[in-house]
Scaffold this motif. Structure first.
Motif, PDB file in Angstrom:
ATOM      1  N   ASP A   1      15.138 -71.911  -7.272  1.00 52.45           N
ATOM      2  CA  ASP A   1      13.661 -72.094  -7.601  1.00 52.45           C
ATOM      3  C   ASP A   1      13.205 -71.580  -8.822  1.00 52.45           C
ATOM      4  OD1 ASP A   1      12.805 -71.138  -3.990  1.00 52.45           O
ATOM      5  OD2 ASP A   1      13.477 -72.763  -4.959  1.00 52.45           O
ATOM      6  N   LYS A   2      13.988 -70.980  -9.563  1.00 54.30           N
ATOM      7  CA  LYS A   2      13.562 -70.257 -11.065  1.00 54.30           C
ATOM      8  C   LYS A   2      14.145 -71.455 -11.756  1.00 54.30           C
ATOM      9  CE  LYS A   2      14.194 -65.468  -9.938  1.00 54.30           C
ATOM     10  NZ  LYS A   2      15.465 -64.762 -10.064  1.00 54.30           N
ATOM     11  N   LEU A   3      14.999 -72.207 -11.532  1.00 56.38           N
ATOM     12  CA  LEU A   3      15.604 -73.192 -12.560  1.00 56.38           C
ATOM     13  C   LEU A   3      14.987 -74.325 -12.932  1.00 56.38           C
ATOM     14  CD1 LEU A   3      19.020 -73.231 -11.071  1.00 56.38           C
ATOM     15  CD2 LEU A   3      18.445 -71.884 -12.821  1.00 56.38           C
TER      16      LEU A   3
ATOM     17  N   ALA B   1      30.158 -76.666 -20.915  1.00 60.15           N
ATOM     18  CA  ALA B   1      30.414 -78.178 -21.440  1.00 60.15           C
ATOM     19  C   ALA B   1      28.981 -78.744 -21.536  1.00 60.15           C
ATOM     20  CB  ALA B   1      31.495 -78.848 -21.197  1.00 60.15           C
ATOM     21  N   LYS B   2      28.335 -79.009 -20.433  1.00 57.31           N
ATOM     22  CA  LYS B   2      27.137 -79.700 -20.312  1.00 57.31           C
ATOM     23  C   LYS B   2      25.955 -78.844 -20.829  1.00 57.31           C
ATOM     24  CE  LYS B   2      28.435 -82.105 -15.886  1.00 57.31           C
ATOM     25  NZ  LYS B   2      28.378 -83.571 -16.279  1.00 57.31           N
ATOM     26  N   SER B   3      26.042 -77.587 -20.623  1.00 57.76           N
ATOM     27  CA  SER B   3      24.748 -77.035 -21.064  1.00 57.76           C
ATOM     28  C   SER B   3      24.942 -76.544 -22.576  1.00 57.76           C
ATOM     29  CB  SER B   3      24.546 -75.747 -20.225  1.00 57.76           C
ATOM     30  OG  SER B   3      25.434 -74.904 -20.443  1.00 57.76           O
ATOM     31  N   GLY B   4      25.911 -76.841 -23.377  1.00 59.81           N
ATOM     32  CA  GLY B   4      26.066 -76.477 -24.719  1.00 59.81           C
ATOM     33  C   GLY B   4      26.303 -75.011 -24.795  1.00 59.81           C
ATOM     34  N   GLY B   5      26.889 -74.485 -23.753  1.00 61.55           N
ATOM     35  CA  GLY B   5      27.063 -72.965 -23.856  1.00 61.55           C
ATOM     36  C   GLY B   5      25.951 -72.091 -23.263  1.00 61.55           C
ATOM     37  N   LYS B   6      24.894 -72.837 -23.153  1.00 66.03           N
ATOM     38  CA  LYS B   6      23.666 -71.771 -22.787  1.00 66.03           C
ATOM     39  C   LYS B   6      23.752 -71.305 -21.293  1.00 66.03           C
ATOM     40  CE  LYS B   6      19.765 -72.688 -24.222  1.00 66.03           C
ATOM     41  NZ  LYS B   6      19.807 -72.005 -25.560  1.00 66.03           N
ATOM     42  N   LEU B   7      24.458 -72.085 -20.366  1.00 65.23           N
ATOM     43  CA  LEU B   7      24.496 -71.521 -19.070  1.00 65.23           C
ATOM     44  C   LEU B   7      26.013 -71.074 -18.870  1.00 65.23           C
ATOM     45  CD1 LEU B   7      22.774 -74.163 -16.619  1.00 65.23           C
ATOM     46  CD2 LEU B   7      21.945 -71.915 -17.177  1.00 65.23           C
ATOM     47  N   LYS B   8      26.179 -69.707 -18.687  1.00 63.88           N
ATOM     48  CA  LYS B   8      27.584 -69.108 -18.860  1.00 63.88           C
ATOM     49  C   LYS B   8      27.627 -68.647 -17.514  1.00 63.88           C
ATOM     50  CE  LYS B   8      26.677 -67.275 -23.406  1.00 63.88           C
ATOM     51  NZ  LYS B   8      25.276 -67.854 -23.294  1.00 63.88           N
TER      52      LYS B   8
ATOM     53  N   ASN C   1      19.915 -80.133 -12.043  1.00 58.96           N
ATOM     54  CA  ASN C   1      20.898 -81.380 -12.099  1.00 58.96           C
ATOM     55  C   ASN C   1      22.090 -81.155 -12.725  1.00 58.96           C
ATOM     56  OD1 ASN C   1      18.425 -82.691 -10.912  1.00 58.96           O
ATOM     57  ND2 ASN C   1      17.680 -83.549 -13.068  1.00 58.96           N
ATOM     58  N   LEU C   2      22.136 -80.285 -13.587  1.00 64.84           N
ATOM     59  CA  LEU C   2      23.546 -79.854 -14.265  1.00 64.84           C
ATOM     60  C   LEU C   2      24.300 -79.151 -13.498  1.00 64.84           C
ATOM     61  CD1 LEU C   2      23.703 -78.517 -17.790  1.00 64.84           C
ATOM     62  CD2 LEU C   2      25.125 -77.485 -16.092  1.00 64.84           C
ATOM     63  N   LEU C   3      23.701 -78.017 -12.569  1.00 70.11           N
ATOM     64  CA  LEU C   3      24.607 -77.388 -11.652  1.00 70.11           C
ATOM     65  C   LEU C   3      25.013 -78.475 -10.673  1.00 70.11           C
ATOM     66  CD1 LEU C   3      22.670 -73.926 -11.290  1.00 70.11           C
ATOM     67  CD2 LEU C   3      24.916 -74.511 -12.774  1.00 70.11           C
ATOM     68  N   GLN C   4      24.080 -79.220 -10.185  1.00 68.76           N
ATOM     69  CA  GLN C   4      24.642 -80.213  -8.956  1.00 68.76           C
ATOM     70  C   GLN C   4      25.732 -81.191  -9.606  1.00 68.76           C
ATOM     71  OE1 GLN C   4      23.255 -80.978  -5.358  1.00 68.76           O
ATOM     72  NE2 GLN C   4      25.325 -81.601  -5.859  1.00 68.76           N
ATOM     73  N   ALA C   5      25.744 -81.694 -10.724  1.00 67.76           N
ATOM     74  CA  ALA C   5      26.447 -82.572 -11.211  1.00 67.76           C
ATOM     75  C   ALA C   5      27.843 -81.796 -11.335  1.00 67.76           C
ATOM     76  CB  ALA C   5      26.049 -83.196 -12.422  1.00 67.76           C
ATOM     77  N   ALA C   6      27.820 -80.671 -12.070  1.00 61.61           N
ATOM     78  CA  ALA C   6      29.008 -79.911 -12.199  1.00 61.61           C
ATOM     79  C   ALA C   6      29.716 -79.688 -10.914  1.00 61.61           C
ATOM     80  CB  ALA C   6      28.662 -78.658 -12.856  1.00 61.61           C
ATOM     81  N   ALA C   7      28.826 -79.357  -9.740  1.00 67.57           N
ATOM     82  CA  ALA C   7      29.714 -79.026  -8.446  1.00 67.57           C
ATOM     83  C   ALA C   7      30.454 -80.047  -7.863  1.00 67.57           C
ATOM     84  CB  ALA C   7      28.434 -78.496  -7.437  1.00 67.57           C
ATOM     85  N   LEU C   8      29.807 -81.326  -8.281  1.00 66.73           N
ATOM     86  CA  LEU C   8      30.383 -82.620  -7.537  1.00 66.73           C
ATOM     87  C   LEU C   8      31.780 -82.863  -8.614  1.00 66.73           C
ATOM     88  CD1 LEU C   8      27.231 -84.606  -6.507  1.00 66.73           C
ATOM     89  CD2 LEU C   8      28.826 -83.388  -5.135  1.00 66.73           C
ATOM     90  N   GLU C   9      31.578 -82.643  -9.510  1.00 69.13           N
ATOM     91  CA  GLU C   9      32.657 -83.174 -10.507  1.00 69.13           C
ATOM     92  C   GLU C   9      33.792 -82.126 -10.418  1.00 69.13           C
ATOM     93  OE1 GLU C   9      32.750 -83.241 -15.310  1.00 69.13           O
ATOM     94  OE2 GLU C   9      30.970 -83.798 -14.494  1.00 69.13           O
ATOM     95  N   ALA C  10      33.398 -80.753  -9.980  1.00 77.12           N
ATOM     96  CA  ALA C  10      34.516 -79.863  -9.939  1.00 77.12           C
ATOM     97  C   ALA C  10      35.122 -79.983  -8.411  1.00 77.12           C
ATOM     98  CB  ALA C  10      33.915 -78.158  -9.865  1.00 77.12           C
ATOM     99  N   ARG C  11      34.238 -80.600  -7.472  1.00 78.00           N
ATOM    100  CA  ARG C  11      34.939 -81.044  -6.173  1.00 78.00           C
ATOM    101  C   ARG C  11      35.826 -81.936  -6.305  1.00 78.00           C
ATOM    102  NH1 ARG C  11      31.050 -85.171  -2.899  1.00 78.00           N
ATOM    103  NH2 ARG C  11      31.940 -86.380  -4.783  1.00 78.00           N
TER     104      ARG C  11
END
Ligand code: EAX
Length: 339
Positions: free
Chosen positions: A251-253, A58-65, A259-269
């Motif tokens: 390191d490649k991101l 949702a946060k990546s508009g479907g780009k990060l699967k 930030n998107l993955l970090q926010a998603a991990a906290l929301e899913a937490r």
């Protein structure tokens, strides 16, 4: 075609364009990531990973699967951890116990009878001590995004109810691959056998083992009621897990992807902790309905178990960085009255 439907379509196209433009502008690239968990798909840990997948999409508009692989499908705990360090796997959510081999300070969380309630657990994990542990991961090739819940750990076995400290004696019990868990069950005069979670059901079914210890939700989700007759609320440790990312990937991101993955991990937490607590309230009834005999261990007997394991706790605390141990002690004082 009417005037207003054209406007609506123009607006919609413009919005879509904006989204993709926004995504590209903020450095969100098309990527497919894999995340592994240790327990079956219906367990709150794996439900948390499924929620993480949805939030990232949702946060990546479907780009990060992100594709989730529950129940150790990607291999045993230690194998998945080294796959992250090697950059051949993207994400994994292991118990802190199996992280002990990578960052030994995580075993401090395995110390017995530290925490009684989920509120205390949140306060400790989301506070400076939890953050201090996560901060030790990058130098080992891992990045910790959040600490998720497993729950209060109890003993199940096929021999007899655990009513008293002495009932643990001689029990051949599977423990996590952590030196603290091995020493704790030795101190309880049991016979600890460290093993990957993936082998537990088979070892109990074949009677190679008598017992195992986990939150009741894990016993339910892994159908351990098929191979264990008794569960006893020892509450000897509080289980948590870390959402890990391979540092080689991290390191490649781009900053926005991180930030998107970090926010998603906290929301899913927050989601998985809530689901874990809701389901935990039902676990005992479900296990009883499945034929298990469950007994509450008295506070007096738990206290005897705590005293029997105190020498392990004292020895472990002496073998770690005094500053970190001071932080743990002050945090335990701070959360002691949280119920
Ligand atoms: O991560 O290995 C264990 O007993 C863990 O509690 C389980 O795999 C959940």
């Amino acid at each position: 075609m009417s005037h207003c439907s054209i406007t609506r379509r123009t607006v919609l196209t413009a919005a879509a364009l904006l989204l993709t433009a926004g995504a590209q502008a903020q450095g969100i690239q098309d990527r497919t990531l894999r995340i592994g968990t240790t327990v079956p798909a219906d367990h709150p840990i794996s439900l948390g990973a499924k929620k993480f997948v949805e939030i990232v999409a949702a946060k990546s508009g479907g780009k990060l699967k992100v594709k989730d692989y529950p129940a150790l499908q990607l291999g045993p705990e230690l194998q998945q951890q080294s796959a992250l360090v090697g950059g051949v796997q993207d994400m994994f959510v292991p118990s802190t116990a199996s992280l002990a081999g990578v960052v030994r300070e995580f075993t401090l969380l395995d110390l017995p009878f530290l925490i009684r309630t989920s509120a205390q657990a949140d306060a400790l994990m989301d506070g400076p001590f939890g953050q201090a542990l996560l901060a030790k991961l990058p130098e080992k090739g891992l990045v910790g995004l959040a600490i998720w819940e497993n729950g209060l750990r109890h003993v199940t076995n096929s021999r007899h109810p655990i009513q008293r400290l002495e009932d643990l004696q001689g029990l051949k019990i599977r423990v996590q691959q952590s030196p603290v868990f091995i020493d704790v069950f030795k101190a309880l005069k049991a016979n600890p056998v460290p093993m990957s979670f993936g082998e537990v059901y088979g070892a109990l079914e074949s009677k190679a083992l008598d017992a195992q210890e986990n939150p009741l939700l894990v016993a339910r989700s892994a159908k351990l009621y098929e191979v264990q007759k008794y569960a006893s609320t020892t509450g000897h440790a509080y289980g948590v897990l870390v959402v890990l990312v391979s540092k080689k990937l991290w390191d490649k991101l781009s900053a926005d992807e991180r930030n998107l993955l970090q926010a998603a991990a906290l929301e899913a937490r927050d989601y998985q902790r809530q689901v874990s607590r809701e389901q935990a309230r039902k676990a005992m009834d479900d296990l009883r309905a499945a034929g298990m005999q469950i007994n509450e261990v008295s506070a007096a007997e738990r206290e005897r178990m705590r005293q029997a394991t105190q020498p392990v706790t004292d020895r472990v605390l002496q073998s770690y960085d005094p500053a970190l141990v001071r932080l743990l002690r002050s945090e335990l004082e701070r959360i002691a009255y949280i119920s």
